[in-house]
Each structure stands twice: as C-alpha cells, then as structure tokens.
Design a protein around this motif. Structure first.
Motif, short mmCIF file in Angstrom:
data_model
loop_
_atom_site.label_atom_id
_atom_site.label_comp_id
_atom_site.label_asym_id
_atom_site.label_seq_id
_atom_site.Cartn_x
_atom_site.Cartn_y
_atom_site.Cartn_z
N THR A 16 13.86 0.81 4.57
CA THR A 16 12.16 -0.38 4.97
C THR A 16 13.65 -1.13 6.24
OG1 THR A 16 11.97 -0.57 2.75
CG2 THR A 16 11.86 -2.49 3.94
N GLN A 17 12.55 -1.94 7.06
CA GLN A 17 12.49 -2.28 8.49
C GLN A 17 13.82 -1.11 9.20
OE1 GLN A 17 14.35 -6.54 6.63
NE2 GLN A 17 12.82 -6.85 8.70
N GLY A 18 13.20 0.36 9.36
CA GLY A 18 14.66 1.16 9.73
C GLY A 18 13.52 2.28 10.01
N ALA A 19 14.15 3.26 10.63
CA ALA A 19 14.02 4.34 11.15
C ALA A 19 14.09 6.27 11.32
CB ALA A 19 13.76 4.05 13.02
N ARG A 20 13.11 6.67 11.27
CA ARG A 20 14.69 7.77 11.16
C ARG A 20 13.90 8.72 12.53
NH1 ARG A 20 13.64 12.13 6.55
NH2 ARG A 20 14.79 13.96 7.30
N ALA A 21 14.59 9.45 12.79
CA ALA A 21 14.48 10.37 14.44
C ALA A 21 14.01 11.70 13.65
CB ALA A 21 15.93 10.59 14.84
N VAL A 22 13.12 12.44 14.35
CA VAL A 22 12.61 13.81 14.00
C VAL A 22 12.82 14.37 15.30
CG1 VAL A 22 11.57 13.53 11.31
CG2 VAL A 22 10.50 12.86 13.55
N GLY A 51 15.77 3.81 28.34
CA GLY A 51 16.09 5.34 27.65
C GLY A 51 16.88 4.95 26.29
N GLY A 52 17.05 3.59 26.02
CA GLY A 52 17.75 3.78 24.36
C GLY A 52 17.33 4.57 23.34
N GLU A 53 17.78 4.90 22.24
CA GLU A 53 17.03 5.78 21.04
C GLU A 53 16.58 4.36 20.39
OE1 GLU A 53 18.76 8.46 18.81
OE2 GLU A 53 20.85 8.94 20.59
N LEU A 54 15.12 4.67 20.49
CA LEU A 54 13.98 3.44 19.60
C LEU A 54 14.95 3.53 18.18
CD1 LEU A 54 11.02 3.43 21.38
CD2 LEU A 54 13.01 1.31 21.72
N SER A 55 15.09 4.44 17.47
CA SER A 55 15.37 4.87 16.27
C SER A 55 16.86 3.60 15.37
CB SER A 55 15.76 6.11 15.85
OG SER A 55 16.50 6.85 17.17
N HIS A 56 17.83 3.60 17.08
CA HIS A 56 18.41 2.37 16.32
C HIS A 56 18.64 1.22 16.48
CE1 HIS A 56 21.86 5.93 16.94
NE2 HIS A 56 20.26 6.92 16.59
N GLY A 61 8.89 -7.52 11.67
CA GLY A 61 7.76 -7.47 11.52
C GLY A 61 6.76 -5.90 12.28
N GLU A 62 6.17 -5.42 12.97
CA GLU A 62 5.75 -4.61 13.58
C GLU A 62 6.19 -4.05 14.92
OE1 GLU A 62 1.71 -4.32 12.85
OE2 GLU A 62 1.70 -4.51 10.27
N THR A 63 7.42 -4.34 15.43
CA THR A 63 8.36 -4.76 16.87
C THR A 63 9.08 -3.93 16.36
OG1 THR A 63 7.13 -6.61 16.96
CG2 THR A 63 9.23 -6.24 18.17
N VAL A 64 9.98 -3.67 17.21
CA VAL A 64 10.96 -2.91 17.40
C VAL A 64 11.77 -3.02 18.32
CG1 VAL A 64 10.62 -0.49 18.38
CG2 VAL A 64 13.09 -0.86 17.40
N ALA A 65 13.05 -3.79 18.03
CA ALA A 65 13.90 -3.74 19.21
C ALA A 65 15.08 -3.45 20.56
CB ALA A 65 14.64 -5.46 19.76
N CYS A 66 15.03 -2.70 21.08
CA CYS A 66 15.97 -1.59 21.67
C CYS A 66 17.65 -1.70 21.40
CB CYS A 66 15.77 -1.35 23.04
SG CYS A 66 16.83 0.48 24.06
N PRO A 67 18.02 -1.39 21.23
CA PRO A 67 19.61 -1.09 20.99
C PRO A 67 20.10 -1.83 21.50
CG PRO A 67 19.46 1.19 20.31
CD PRO A 67 17.85 0.15 20.60
#
Length: 105
Positions: A16-22, A51-56, A61-67
């Motif tokens: 939850t509030q995370g991601a998985r790379a495939v 070019g940062g990996e967004l999965s990290h 909410g419905e936003t992701v902040a690049c690491p």
C-alpha cells in the motif's frame, strides 16, 4: 491495435502506497502503483526529469515523487505536476478478483 491483458501479481503483492516494477518482454520497465484506496496505476518506470526509477518513489494520494529529485508525477495521467514539466507513459491496468492485470498493446 488489440490489447492483450496479462496477469502480473496479486494486489497484496504490491505494498500500500508503494509500487512494484515489472518487465514484460521488450516493453520498457513498468512501475505498478497501489494507493491507500487500493487503486492501481501503471507508468513507465522512468522519471521524465532525470530517469529515476519511479517504483522507488514516494506514493501519496494519486501522486508519486521521484526518489532522485522529488519530481512529482500524477499517477492518473503520467503528467508532471506544475511547476515541473514532462510526462511518462501510462499503461492500462486493472484489478480483477484481487489480481492485477496489465494491458499490452
């Protein structure tokens, strides 16, 4: 072009509030995100800024902040949030009976 749907994983395999790379075949790596409301979104796993990996990245909410530089991207559209500019590709994804499916086109 017809979309082919492919099962990726169980919804609970994505934090939850995370991601998985495939990685699917010759497609660019994809990040699948899960929100606190169990909505899922799929974007290319590459920030349009550096070019940062967004999965990290940090999902809120419905936003992701690049690491790398905290570049914020709307999960619904892949569009960078103002004042930033840029966009990453979005992919069709859905949850069926607790399983995450991704469309390949």
């Amino acid at each position: 072009m017809t979309q082919q749907w492919q099962r990726i994983c169980a919804l609970t395999d994505i934090p939850t509030q995370g991601a998985r790379a495939v990685q699917l075949g010759d497609m660019a790596p994809i990040a699948i995100f899960r929100t606190t409301g169990d909505r899922v979104f799929a974007l290319d796993n590459r920030c349009p800024h550096k070019g940062g990996e967004l999965s990290h990245g940090l999902v809120y909410g419905e936003t992701v902040a690049c690491p790398m530089h905290n570049f914020k991207i709307d999960l619904k559209t892949g569009q960078a949030l103002a004042p930033e500019q840029g966009q990453t590709a979005c992919h069709s994804v859905e949850v069926r009976d607790g399983e995450v499916w991704l469309a390949r086109s």
